[in-house]
Design a protein around this motif. Structure first.
Motif, PDB file in Angstrom:
ATOM      1  N   GLN A 205      23.185  35.804  34.743  1.00 28.87           N
ATOM      2  CA  GLN A 205      23.567  34.588  35.453  1.00 28.87           C
ATOM      3  C   GLN A 205      24.997  34.154  35.113  1.00 28.87           C
ATOM      4  OE1 GLN A 205      20.000  34.882  34.792  1.00 28.87           O
ATOM      5  NE2 GLN A 205      20.305  35.307  36.956  1.00 28.87           N
ATOM      6  N   ALA A 206      25.513  34.649  34.004  1.00 29.06           N
ATOM      7  CA  ALA A 206      26.849  34.232  33.582  1.00 29.06           C
ATOM      8  C   ALA A 206      27.891  34.664  34.607  1.00 29.06           C
ATOM      9  CB  ALA A 206      27.172  34.834  32.221  1.00 29.06           C
ATOM     10  N   ARG A 207      28.953  33.870  34.694  1.00 30.27           N
ATOM     11  CA  ARG A 207      30.020  34.215  35.620  1.00 30.27           C
ATOM     12  C   ARG A 207      30.694  35.497  35.131  1.00 30.27           C
ATOM     13  NH1 ARG A 207      34.815  30.104  36.956  1.00 30.27           N
ATOM     14  NH2 ARG A 207      35.439  30.917  34.933  1.00 30.27           N
ATOM     15  N   PRO A 208      30.966  36.441  36.027  1.00 29.53           N
ATOM     16  CA  PRO A 208      31.606  37.673  35.550  1.00 29.53           C
ATOM     17  C   PRO A 208      33.007  37.395  35.016  1.00 29.53           C
ATOM     18  CG  PRO A 208      31.476  37.664  37.955  1.00 29.53           C
ATOM     19  CD  PRO A 208      30.706  36.465  37.467  1.00 29.53           C
ATOM     20  N   ILE A 209      33.426  38.242  34.085  1.00 27.08           N
ATOM     21  CA  ILE A 209      34.802  38.183  33.606  1.00 27.08           C
ATOM     22  C   ILE A 209      35.688  38.683  34.739  1.00 27.08           C
ATOM     23  CG2 ILE A 209      36.423  39.204  31.955  1.00 27.08           C
ATOM     24  CD1 ILE A 209      33.951  39.650  30.135  1.00 27.08           C
TER      25      ILE A 209
ATOM     26  N   ALA B  88      31.801  42.313  34.583  1.00 24.39           N
ATOM     27  CA  ALA B  88      33.214  42.121  34.911  1.00 24.39           C
ATOM     28  C   ALA B  88      33.463  42.447  36.370  1.00 24.39           C
ATOM     29  CB  ALA B  88      34.084  43.013  34.030  1.00 24.39           C
ATOM     30  N   HIS B  89      34.404  41.716  36.974  1.00 28.95           N
ATOM     31  CA  HIS B  89      34.898  42.084  38.303  1.00 28.95           C
ATOM     32  C   HIS B  89      36.387  42.356  38.147  1.00 28.95           C
ATOM     33  CE1 HIS B  89      35.724  42.376  42.533  1.00 28.95           C
ATOM     34  NE2 HIS B  89      36.697  41.495  42.371  1.00 28.95           N
TER      35      HIS B  89
ATOM     36  N   ARG C 250      45.395  31.469  36.025  1.00 27.73           N
ATOM     37  CA  ARG C 250      44.713  30.477  35.184  1.00 27.73           C
ATOM     38  C   ARG C 250      43.687  29.670  35.969  1.00 27.73           C
ATOM     39  NH1 ARG C 250      50.346  29.538  31.950  1.00 27.73           N
ATOM     40  NH2 ARG C 250      51.155  29.893  34.009  1.00 27.73           N
ATOM     41  N   PRO C 251      44.130  28.973  37.054  1.00 26.01           N
ATOM     42  CA  PRO C 251      43.142  28.160  37.780  1.00 26.01           C
ATOM     43  C   PRO C 251      42.010  28.967  38.406  1.00 26.01           C
ATOM     44  CG  PRO C 251      45.285  28.134  38.911  1.00 26.01           C
ATOM     45  CD  PRO C 251      45.494  28.766  37.575  1.00 26.01           C
ATOM     46  N   ILE C 252      42.284  30.209  38.794  1.00 23.86           N
ATOM     47  CA  ILE C 252      41.222  31.028  39.404  1.00 23.86           C
ATOM     48  C   ILE C 252      40.220  31.479  38.352  1.00 23.86           C
ATOM     49  CG2 ILE C 252      40.764  33.208  40.626  1.00 23.86           C
ATOM     50  CD1 ILE C 252      43.431  32.788  42.091  1.00 23.86           C
ATOM     51  N   GLY C 253      40.665  31.534  37.098  1.00 26.97           N
ATOM     52  CA  GLY C 253      39.730  31.870  36.021  1.00 26.97           C
ATOM     53  C   GLY C 253      39.788  33.307  35.535  1.00 26.97           C
ATOM     54  N   PHE C 254      40.940  33.968  35.729  1.00 22.14           N
ATOM     55  CA  PHE C 254      41.094  35.329  35.229  1.00 22.14           C
ATOM     56  C   PHE C 254      41.164  35.334  33.694  1.00 22.14           C
ATOM     57  CE2 PHE C 254      42.086  36.464  39.528  1.00 22.14           C
ATOM     58  CZ  PHE C 254      41.910  37.850  39.612  1.00 22.14           C
ATOM     59  N   SER C 255      40.552  36.360  33.074  1.00 21.13           N
ATOM     60  CA  SER C 255      40.703  36.561  31.629  1.00 21.13           C
ATOM     61  C   SER C 255      41.980  37.338  31.334  1.00 21.13           C
ATOM     62  CB  SER C 255      39.516  37.348  31.066  1.00 21.13           C
ATOM     63  OG  SER C 255      38.341  36.578  31.171  1.00 21.13           O
ATOM     64  N   GLY C 256      42.432  38.090  32.329  1.00 24.34           N
ATOM     65  CA  GLY C 256      43.665  38.852  32.159  1.00 24.34           C
ATOM     66  C   GLY C 256      43.859  39.838  33.287  1.00 24.34           C
ATOM     67  N   VAL C 257      45.057  40.432  33.320  1.00 24.51           N
ATOM     68  CA  VAL C 257      45.361  41.458  34.323  1.00 24.51           C
ATOM     69  C   VAL C 257      46.180  42.563  33.679  1.00 24.51           C
ATOM     70  CG1 VAL C 257      45.335  39.999  36.404  1.00 24.51           C
ATOM     71  CG2 VAL C 257      47.457  40.240  35.084  1.00 24.51           C
ATOM     72  N   ASN C 258      46.038  43.749  34.233  1.00 27.10           N
ATOM     73  CA  ASN C 258      46.969  44.816  33.901  1.00 27.10           C
ATOM     74  C   ASN C 258      48.126  44.749  34.893  1.00 27.10           C
ATOM     75  OD1 ASN C 258      44.124  46.643  33.092  1.00 27.10           O
ATOM     76  ND2 ASN C 258      45.773  46.332  31.626  1.00 27.10           N
ATOM     77  N   VAL C 259      49.264  45.279  34.486  1.00 20.00           N
ATOM     78  CA  VAL C 259      50.444  45.309  35.350  1.00 20.00           C
ATOM     79  C   VAL C 259      50.934  46.752  35.376  1.00 20.00           C
ATOM     80  CG1 VAL C 259      52.786  44.439  35.709  1.00 20.00           C
ATOM     81  CG2 VAL C 259      51.059  42.970  34.633  1.00 20.00           C
ATOM     82  N   THR C 260      51.218  47.246  36.580  1.00 15.23           N
ATOM     83  CA  THR C 260      51.713  48.615  36.662  1.00 15.23           C
ATOM     84  C   THR C 260      52.966  48.662  37.534  1.00 15.23           C
ATOM     85  OG1 THR C 260      51.062  50.920  37.016  1.00 15.23           O
ATOM     86  CG2 THR C 260      50.232  49.317  38.629  1.00 15.23           C
ATOM     87  N   PHE C 261      53.430  49.880  37.809  1.00 10.74           N
ATOM     88  CA  PHE C 261      54.621  50.105  38.620  1.00 10.74           C
ATOM     89  C   PHE C 261      54.552  49.287  39.901  1.00 10.74           C
ATOM     90  CE2 PHE C 261      57.039  52.492  41.783  1.00 10.74           C
ATOM     91  CZ  PHE C 261      58.219  52.730  41.107  1.00 10.74           C
ATOM     92  N   PRO C 262      55.596  48.583  40.320  1.00 14.06           N
ATOM     93  CA  PRO C 262      56.936  48.523  39.730  1.00 14.06           C
ATOM     94  C   PRO C 262      57.220  47.229  38.957  1.00 14.06           C
ATOM     95  CG  PRO C 262      57.026  47.822  42.010  1.00 14.06           C
ATOM     96  CD  PRO C 262      55.567  48.005  41.661  1.00 14.06           C
TER      97      PRO C 262
END
Length: 285
Positions: free
Chosen positions: A5-9, A38-39, A61-73
């Motif tokens: 039931q927990a909100r996905p990460i 996780a989604h 932040r407001p959307i609730g992301f725990s983090g993101v990866n960043v790639t090219f470019p």
């Protein structure tokens, strides 16, 4: 299951083109293996300028992301838009992992730690040099810092923009022997290892950053690209009997480190490896 039931990460990847990314499969499988949900969202934004990147990052932040990866470019472009950088990210001058913590955006670089571990796994604790490193962009810089961890390894950098290679060499002065080369031929001449830190060879591109005639059987050759797994560079190296490391190892090791930063949990390597292999299987066909 209570956690069902927990909100996905919420996690994601910012870059372009990223349709072939194995990151969603790896992170979602790792989360499931440790009892989390996780989604992982692909955020494909071609040609974003600083203002667009800033808007995108501030929305995490407001959307609730725990983090993101960043790639090219965008590995370098996001630097000034973050609240804080880890010492590793500051040393590299590029970020591939952004963690949202207490409303702040913290940049890390797990390409460096991931590549160093992958290299040892593939070629032993003391990879032979000199090493020709093609590319001084986000991945190239991370690889240079990783190679600098091996004492006495000469790094020969070459980039289409020599000033970028010069900047990396200057940042590593005193830590590693870095020689900036004007051409790939110059960098590869007498080298024992080659690393491709550019997107050359990544689908749909079918080029190679190193002309096949320059490859030698006694070399080791590593590629950061994993779509396809066997880039024209690696296929050529394997054909003549050189030792190879595909982009699989870097992709998995950087993701393991990123998952630990995102969740505070150690990622199960086996789950990530299986997910990666399933995700790239269609590309390898």
């Amino acid at each position: 299951m209570a956690h069902g039931q927990a909100r996905p990460i919420l996690l994601g990847l910012i870059g372009s083109p990223i349709a072939h990314s194995a990151s969603p499969a790896m992170h979602e499988a790792a989360a499931e293996a440790v009892g989390l949900k996780a989604h992982y969202q692909l955020i494909d934004v071609p040609g974003a300028d600083a203002a667009q990147l800033r808007a995108l990052l501030s929305a995490l932040r407001p959307i609730g992301f725990s983090g993101v990866n960043v790639t090219f470019p965008y590995k370098e472009a996001v630097l000034p838009l973050l609240d804080e950088l880890s010492p590793g990210a500051r040393a590299v001058g590029a970020v591939n992992t952004v963690v949202v913590r207490d409303g702040r955006l913290i940049g890390h670089n797990t390409d460096t730690t991931g590549f160093a571990r992958a290299l040892v796994q593939a070629f032993g604790p003391a990879p032979e040099g000199p090493v020709a490193l093609i590319g001084a962009g986000g991945v190239g810089k991370a690889v240079a810092v990783a190679l600098a961890r091996f004492p006495g390894l000469e790094i020969r950098m070459v980039d289409a923009d020599p000033a970028k290679a010069e900047a990396v060499a200057a940042s590593l002065a005193g830590h590693a022997e870095v020689r900036v080369c004007r051409t790939v031929e110059e960098a590869v001449d007498g080298a024992k290892g080659i690393v491709n830190g550019t997107p050359v060879g990544m689908l749909p591109d079918r080029g190679t950053p190193v002309p096949p005639a320059l490859l030698r059987p006694g070399m080791w050759v590593a590629d950061a690209v994993y779509s396809p797994l066997w880039t024209p560079l690696l296929a050529g190296a394997a054909r003549i009997g050189a030792r190879t490391m595909t982009g699989r190892e870097l992709a998995i090791h950087q993701a393991l480190d990123a998952f630990a930063l995102f969740t505070g949990r150690e990622a199960p390597a086996a789950a990530m490896e299986r997910a990666f292999d399933r995700a790239v299987a269609p590309l390898a066909a």
